[in-house]
Design a protein around this motif. Structure first.
Motif: not given
Length: 216
Positions: A13-15, A19-22, A136-137
């Protein structure tokens, strides 16, 4: 990638949040500038990207809050540098993808760093946005670790409803992140090469290298 265990749910969830921030064209360009130029001030980033300083500062704060950049004060100025391994590794991947697409051999060389065209970076940011989702991840992670699998295998592994997994697999296939083949009544899915697979591998590499997993 050698077979290993999936990440704990809270870690993924943190990852996914990182990734969403990128997955934002300007934030990706900010990270790219820092990756190429090293530790940089707000004014240097602002001048290079041609954006208003307040907008750059706001997006740097979001990247810092997501744990993707770190700060260092030098006198009156604050300098930013990439904190996480996977943003830097993602740039290795997208530069090589650009090299293959354009036959630009400079971008295929290991360790080569240069600013990519803005429209290409925007395209990549929008592509990342398509898989920057926890479920999805999880699917992409399972396919990365275990290889070709059918829906039932994935459902059991990630403990998600079969209908939801099937819907996500269709979207991932439509977006080019997975391929499928039919064998009798079963459909088997495989992950494709690209920034999505690189992201999963880099997240795992960082987690595996941490002595204290709670620091992820």
């Amino acid at each position: 990638m050698s077979e290993t265990e999936p990440l704990p749910p809270e870690t993924m969830k943190k990852a996914a949040k990182g990734i969403l921030s990128i997955a934002h064209p300007l934030r990706l360009r900010i990270l790219e500038f820092i990756d190429v130029n090293g530790s940089s001030s707000v004014s240097a980033i602002t001048k290079a990207l041609g954006e208003e300083q307040v907008i750059i500062s706001q997006n740097l704060k979001k990247l810092r809050d997501a744990g993707l950049v770190k700060t260092e004060r030098r006198g009156l100025f604050i300098y930013y540098n990439i904190y996480e391994e996977y943003p830097a590794s993602i740039f290795v991947c997208i530069r090589k993808l650009f090299g293959y697409m354009t036959n630009n051999f400079y971008f295929l060389a290991d360790g080569y760093k240069a600013i990519l065209p803005k429209d290409y970076t925007t395209m990549v940011a929008n592509q990342i946005k398509l898989f920057a989702n926890y479920d999805k991840m999880r699917i992409l992670e399972y396919l990365t670790l275990k290889g070709e699998s059918n829906v039932s295998d994935i459902v059991r592994a990630i403990q998600c409803a079969q209908l939801k997994v099937s819907q996500y697999l269709k979207r991932l296939r439509d977006d080019g992140f997975v391929t499928c083949r039919r064998d009798g009544r079963f459909i088997f899915y495989s992950i494709t090469a690209g920034v999505h697979k690189t992201a999963i591998e880099c997240i795992h590499k960082r987690y595996d290298n941490l002595a204290d997993k709670s620091m992820f």
